[in-house]
Write a protein that holds these residues in place. Sequence first.
Motif, PDB file in Angstrom:
ATOM      1  N   ARG A 146      66.160  52.723  31.546  1.00 21.43           N
ATOM      2  CA  ARG A 146      65.181  53.677  32.071  1.00 21.43           C
ATOM      3  C   ARG A 146      65.680  55.099  31.887  1.00 21.43           C
ATOM      4  NH1 ARG A 146      60.797  52.349  34.370  1.00 21.43           N
ATOM      5  NH2 ARG A 146      60.661  54.253  35.546  1.00 21.43           N
ATOM      6  N   TYR A 147      64.795  55.967  31.482  1.00 21.93           N
ATOM      7  CA  TYR A 147      65.147  57.362  31.248  1.00 21.93           C
ATOM      8  C   TYR A 147      64.752  58.275  32.394  1.00 21.93           C
ATOM      9  CZ  TYR A 147      65.954  56.038  26.404  1.00 21.93           C
ATOM     10  OH  TYR A 147      66.434  55.462  25.271  1.00 21.93           O
ATOM     11  N   CYS A 197      55.318  62.932  33.078  1.00 23.71           N
ATOM     12  CA  CYS A 197      55.370  61.468  33.069  1.00 23.71           C
ATOM     13  C   CYS A 197      56.819  61.047  32.857  1.00 23.71           C
ATOM     14  CB  CYS A 197      54.477  60.903  31.964  1.00 23.71           C
ATOM     15  SG  CYS A 197      54.945  61.402  30.309  1.00 23.71           S
ATOM     16  N   ASP A 198      57.081  59.774  33.038  1.00 23.56           N
ATOM     17  CA  ASP A 198      58.396  59.248  32.694  1.00 23.56           C
ATOM     18  C   ASP A 198      58.508  59.163  31.178  1.00 23.56           C
ATOM     19  OD1 ASP A 198      59.265  59.024  35.300  1.00 23.56           O
ATOM     20  OD2 ASP A 198      58.821  56.885  35.464  1.00 23.56           O
ATOM     21  N   GLU A 251      59.751  56.969  29.220  1.00 24.18           N
ATOM     22  CA  GLU A 251      59.399  55.690  28.595  1.00 24.18           C
ATOM     23  C   GLU A 251      57.899  55.409  28.632  1.00 24.18           C
ATOM     24  OE1 GLU A 251      61.017  54.793  32.716  1.00 24.18           O
ATOM     25  OE2 GLU A 251      61.808  55.837  30.986  1.00 24.18           O
ATOM     26  N   ASP A 252      57.122  56.231  29.336  1.00 24.76           N
ATOM     27  CA  ASP A 252      55.665  56.072  29.347  1.00 24.76           C
ATOM     28  C   ASP A 252      54.979  56.823  28.205  1.00 24.76           C
ATOM     29  OD1 ASP A 252      55.831  54.456  31.577  1.00 24.76           O
ATOM     30  OD2 ASP A 252      55.506  56.111  32.982  1.00 24.76           O
ATOM     31  N   VAL A 253      55.722  57.682  27.513  1.00 29.81           N
ATOM     32  CA  VAL A 253      55.152  58.419  26.378  1.00 29.81           C
ATOM     33  C   VAL A 253      54.855  57.421  25.266  1.00 29.81           C
ATOM     34  CG1 VAL A 253      55.587  60.207  24.649  1.00 29.81           C
ATOM     35  CG2 VAL A 253      56.371  60.534  27.005  1.00 29.81           C
ATOM     36  N   HIS A 254      53.701  57.579  24.626  1.00 29.41           N
ATOM     37  CA  HIS A 254      53.331  56.673  23.547  1.00 29.41           C
ATOM     38  C   HIS A 254      52.430  57.376  22.535  1.00 29.41           C
ATOM     39  CE1 HIS A 254      50.150  56.267  26.595  1.00 29.41           C
ATOM     40  NE2 HIS A 254      49.347  56.068  25.571  1.00 29.41           N
ATOM     41  N   MET A 270      48.791  58.993  23.174  1.00 29.23           N
ATOM     42  CA  MET A 270      48.665  59.516  24.537  1.00 29.23           C
ATOM     43  C   MET A 270      47.989  60.894  24.508  1.00 29.23           C
ATOM     44  SD  MET A 270      51.623  59.922  27.437  1.00 29.23           S
ATOM     45  CE  MET A 270      52.208  61.595  27.162  1.00 29.23           C
ATOM     46  N   LYS A 297      51.130  65.219  30.158  1.00 33.01           N
ATOM     47  CA  LYS A 297      50.233  64.068  30.067  1.00 33.01           C
ATOM     48  C   LYS A 297      48.894  64.436  30.698  1.00 33.01           C
ATOM     49  CE  LYS A 297      49.807  59.246  31.407  1.00 33.01           C
ATOM     50  NZ  LYS A 297      50.410  58.126  32.122  1.00 33.01           N
TER      51      LYS A 297
END
Length: 146
Positions: free
Chosen positions: A6-7, A116-117, A119-122, A125, A145
């Motif tokens: 987790r980052y 956002c966290d 690891e939620d970046v995609h 997005m 985000k």
Amino acid sequence: MSDALRYGPAHLLPGEQIAITTNTATEPFWLAAKEHRLTACQCAQCGHFRMPPTPVCPECSSFEVQWPSLPGTGEIFSFAICNRNPANGEEFTYVPVVVDLDGAPGARLIANVTGCDAEDVHIGMKVTVEWTPINDGWVLPNFRKA
């Protein structure tokens, strides 16, 4: 994702660590940013958008440019998760992104994302611009985000 990977929250690089230089092709972009206005270089002859800005249109070879105001939104095209501050090496999570800019087909901007966290970046997005003061009175467009 395991806890070991987790980052945590995506941060923006501190503005006092960022400096820019301008030239005749890029200065209109930075002057608009000072006004909190997102723009992109557009050929005034054929309408082709190009970022980074260049003096000559790669489509029609025109030297005529315009700088239309954009809505300040976009979609992540690519990203990386970084865990060290490039200025001093301290642990620091930030996410550089390449954003497809709404209202400027084909124009992409490199920035950082927050809100956002990491690891939620995609890819895909939706993001919206936010403005970060940096050195010498300039302002940097970053994204949050949406």
